[in-house]
Design an enzyme around this catalytic site. Structure first.
Site, PDB file in Angstrom:
ATOM      1  N   ASP A 175       0.280 110.197 -39.040  1.00 50.27           N
ATOM      2  CA  ASP A 175       1.018 109.192 -38.270  1.00 50.27           C
ATOM      3  C   ASP A 175       1.221 107.975 -39.155  1.00 50.27           C
ATOM      4  O   ASP A 175       0.439 107.734 -40.078  1.00 50.27           O
ATOM      5  CB  ASP A 175       0.235 108.794 -37.003  1.00 50.27           C
ATOM      6  CG  ASP A 175       1.141 108.183 -35.944  1.00 50.27           C
ATOM      7  OD1 ASP A 175       1.395 108.840 -34.925  1.00 50.27           O
ATOM      8  OD2 ASP A 175       1.625 107.037 -36.144  1.00 50.27           O
ATOM      9  N   ARG A 193       0.773 104.990 -38.193  1.00 51.14           N
ATOM     10  CA  ARG A 193      -0.352 104.088 -37.889  1.00 51.14           C
ATOM     11  C   ARG A 193      -1.657 104.836 -38.051  1.00 51.14           C
ATOM     12  O   ARG A 193      -1.730 106.027 -37.743  1.00 51.14           O
ATOM     13  CB  ARG A 193      -0.272 103.618 -36.430  1.00 51.14           C
ATOM     14  CG  ARG A 193       0.916 102.762 -36.117  1.00 51.14           C
ATOM     15  CD  ARG A 193       1.088 102.647 -34.617  1.00 51.14           C
ATOM     16  NE  ARG A 193       1.527 103.908 -34.017  1.00 51.14           N
ATOM     17  CZ  ARG A 193       1.535 104.183 -32.727  1.00 51.14           C
ATOM     18  NH1 ARG A 193       1.092 103.314 -31.863  1.00 51.14           N
ATOM     19  NH2 ARG A 193       1.980 105.343 -32.277  1.00 51.14           N
ATOM     20  N   ASP A 251       4.099 108.500 -43.942  1.00 50.48           N
ATOM     21  CA  ASP A 251       5.452 108.664 -43.431  1.00 50.48           C
ATOM     22  C   ASP A 251       5.925 110.105 -43.677  1.00 50.48           C
ATOM     23  O   ASP A 251       5.785 110.606 -44.806  1.00 50.48           O
ATOM     24  CB  ASP A 251       6.346 107.670 -44.205  1.00 50.48           C
ATOM     25  CG  ASP A 251       7.717 107.524 -43.593  1.00 50.48           C
ATOM     26  OD1 ASP A 251       8.164 108.453 -42.902  1.00 50.48           O
ATOM     27  OD2 ASP A 251       8.337 106.466 -43.827  1.00 50.48           O
ATOM     28  N   ILE A 252       6.510 110.726 -42.668  1.00 46.03           N
ATOM     29  CA  ILE A 252       7.021 112.098 -42.852  1.00 46.03           C
ATOM     30  C   ILE A 252       8.206 112.137 -43.815  1.00 46.03           C
ATOM     31  O   ILE A 252       8.630 113.210 -44.246  1.00 46.03           O
ATOM     32  CB  ILE A 252       7.420 112.761 -41.514  1.00 46.03           C
ATOM     33  CG1 ILE A 252       8.413 111.887 -40.737  1.00 46.03           C
ATOM     34  CG2 ILE A 252       6.199 113.081 -40.677  1.00 46.03           C
ATOM     35  CD1 ILE A 252       9.042 112.584 -39.543  1.00 46.03           C
ATOM     36  N   TYR A 292      19.356 109.776 -30.399  1.00 45.61           N
ATOM     37  CA  TYR A 292      18.159 110.600 -30.219  1.00 45.61           C
ATOM     38  C   TYR A 292      18.528 111.997 -29.693  1.00 45.61           C
ATOM     39  O   TYR A 292      18.049 113.016 -30.194  1.00 45.61           O
ATOM     40  CB  TYR A 292      17.236 109.880 -29.227  1.00 45.61           C
ATOM     41  CG  TYR A 292      16.016 110.634 -28.780  1.00 45.61           C
ATOM     42  CD1 TYR A 292      14.924 110.796 -29.624  1.00 45.61           C
ATOM     43  CD2 TYR A 292      15.933 111.141 -27.476  1.00 45.61           C
ATOM     44  CE1 TYR A 292      13.777 111.456 -29.186  1.00 45.61           C
ATOM     45  CE2 TYR A 292      14.795 111.793 -27.033  1.00 45.61           C
ATOM     46  CZ  TYR A 292      13.719 111.952 -27.899  1.00 45.61           C
ATOM     47  OH  TYR A 292      12.594 112.606 -27.453  1.00 45.61           O
ATOM     48  N   LYS A 315      17.908 115.476 -31.647  1.00 44.11           N
ATOM     49  CA  LYS A 315      17.081 116.565 -31.097  1.00 44.11           C
ATOM     50  C   LYS A 315      17.896 117.868 -31.020  1.00 44.11           C
ATOM     51  O   LYS A 315      17.399 118.938 -31.373  1.00 44.11           O
ATOM     52  CB  LYS A 315      16.548 116.188 -29.709  1.00 44.11           C
ATOM     53  CG  LYS A 315      15.415 115.176 -29.733  1.00 44.11           C
ATOM     54  CD  LYS A 315      14.119 115.789 -30.271  1.00 44.11           C
ATOM     55  CE  LYS A 315      12.941 114.834 -30.270  1.00 44.11           C
ATOM     56  NZ  LYS A 315      11.738 115.367 -30.906  1.00 44.11           N
ATOM     57  N   GLY A 340       0.980 109.194 -31.045  1.00 44.57           N
ATOM     58  CA  GLY A 340       1.880 109.035 -29.895  1.00 44.57           C
ATOM     59  C   GLY A 340       1.259 109.632 -28.638  1.00 44.57           C
ATOM     60  O   GLY A 340       0.179 110.217 -28.669  1.00 44.57           O
ATOM     61  N   GLY A 379       3.088 112.504 -35.830  1.00 43.69           N
ATOM     62  CA  GLY A 379       3.212 111.639 -34.649  1.00 43.69           C
ATOM     63  C   GLY A 379       1.948 111.706 -33.819  1.00 43.69           C
ATOM     64  O   GLY A 379       1.979 111.590 -32.589  1.00 43.69           O
TER      65      GLY A 379
HETATM   66  N1  SER Z   1      11.443 110.352 -22.851  1.00 43.68           N
HETATM   67  C1  SER Z   1      12.532 110.416 -23.763  1.00 43.68           C
HETATM   68  C2  SER Z   1      13.213 109.121 -23.893  1.00 43.68           C
HETATM   69  O1  SER Z   1      13.267 108.419 -22.910  1.00 43.68           O
HETATM   70  C3  SER Z   1      13.533 111.437 -23.330  1.00 43.68           C
HETATM   71  O2  SER Z   1      12.988 112.683 -23.487  1.00 43.68           O
HETATM   72  O3  SER Z   1      13.708 108.812 -24.916  1.00 43.68           O
END
Ligand code: SER
Length: 350
Positions: free
Chosen positions: A35, A37, A54-55, A154, A158, A13, A10
């Protein structure tokens, strides 16, 4: 001979750019940047090698380890919370299967070169899920093990990957007759919403803060997608890089846990607006809440209890809200839009 290196996924990013700048400034060794890109030329110049890939491509990861001896990993690649809601299957593949691939790679590498591989993983306040606003207000600063009931893909990803990291570090192959330590030393900071002066986040739900400030600096109107009262913790990007690298370099014996909250300051959207209006007179900011996205922010805590990070590895942010605005965000954002420097050419201070 394979070349020793630190792998950053990443890398293009927001956090990747800041990390690579800081790493190059410290002369901490060769970085292999991965990454989807291709990297910006300025950023690529600070890396030993860059790979567009790609990972999830296990062949690519195998080719990588045939050339490099990976000594540490910063696994930053992920789909953020808003984007992940639109493509939950892809998010699960990238955020979970991708992390599993990298954990396996870390284990293999540790076996090959006989040294521990520190696996640095940014987690997020999205792992929390406060059930309603009354509970959120009452909870105030949440500690790591409270309210771990995320409502987003997400956040679930995580939280699970935090556990995977702990599993690889402490319990990997626990039933094997020839059980030996995995060699993976997993370390994770849970970031609040991050705000950079040089880059904009994409696909997150805390993005309104950075978007509001950058829009005002550019002289563009901004319609904020959460209500004025929405409050979560935020952090200036240099502090995020500092937290990640400080935990990475902390002596293993000082760590009482694998996952740490890190805090800096907490602001409501109205307080953010006040600061932006004070800095950019005439900025056109309105509130037009997107009820579904705003509801996600309402499940995240107002602030985090980071006393474990402070006690174990000396965490202390450099930027509270005043310093973040006066000394980091405003001067750099003004300079950025005046000079129209490209984000990757602008070094993150700190
Ligand atoms: N910044 C992240 C998000 O908005 C949350 O850690 O997805």
């Amino acid at each position: 001979m394979r070349k020793p290196a630190t792998l950053v996924t990443g890398a293009s990013g927001e956090v990747g750019q800041g990390l690579i700048d800081a790493y190059a400034a410290r002369g901490d060794g060769e970085i292999i940047a991965l990454d989807l890109r291709p990297l910006d030329a300025g950023l690529a110049a600070r890396c030993g090698a860059t790979i567009a890939g790609d990972i999830l491509d296990e062949n690519l990861l195998q080719r990588l380890v045939s050339e490099y001896e990976i000594q540490a990993i910063y696994h930053l690649a992920a789909l953020l919370s808003t984007r992940a809601e639109y493509t939950p299957d892809t998010a699960h593949r990238v955020n979970v299967n991708g992390t599993l691939n990298l954990l396996k790679l870390a284990h293999e590498q540790a076996r090959w070169h006989g040294r521990t591989v520190v696996f640095n993983f940014p987690s997020s306040i999205a792992v929390y899920g406060l059930p309603d606003l009354a509970t959120k207000i009452k909870a105030g600063r949440v500690s790591e093990d409270e309210h771990n009931v995320p409502t987003t893909m997400y956040g679930c990803n995580k939280l699970y990957c935090e556990h995977l990291g702990r599993y690889f570090t402490r319990h990997y192959r626990q039933l094997a007759a020839d059980r030996t330590p995995s060699g993976v030393d997993f370390r994770s900071v849970r970031f609040p919403g991050l705000i950079s002066a040089f880059t904009l986040p994409s696909g997150g739900t805390s993005d309104y803060a950075a978007e509001m400030i950058h829009a005002a600096a550019e002289g563009k109107p901004y319609a904020c997608f959460v209500s004025r009262d929405a409050r979560i913790p935020f952090m200036a990007m240099p502090d995020a890089i500092k937290a990640l690298t400080q935990l990475a370099h902390a002596p293993a014996s000082s760590l009482s846990r694998r996952v740490y909250n890190v805090g800096a300051f907490s602001l409501s959207a109205a307080e953010l607006q006040d600061r932006v209006l004070a800095a950019f007179h005439g900025a056109r900011i309105t509130f037009e809440p997107d009820l579904q996205r705003a509801a996600i922010v309402d499940t995240w805590p107002e602030d985090v209890d980071d006393s474990a990070a402070r006690a174990d590895w000396g965490w202390k942010p450099d930027f509270d809200a005043d310093r973040a605005f006066e000394e980091y965000l405003l001067p750099n954002i003004r300079g950025f839009y005046r000079g129209k420097e490209r984000p990757c050419d602008a070094a993150e201070p700190g």
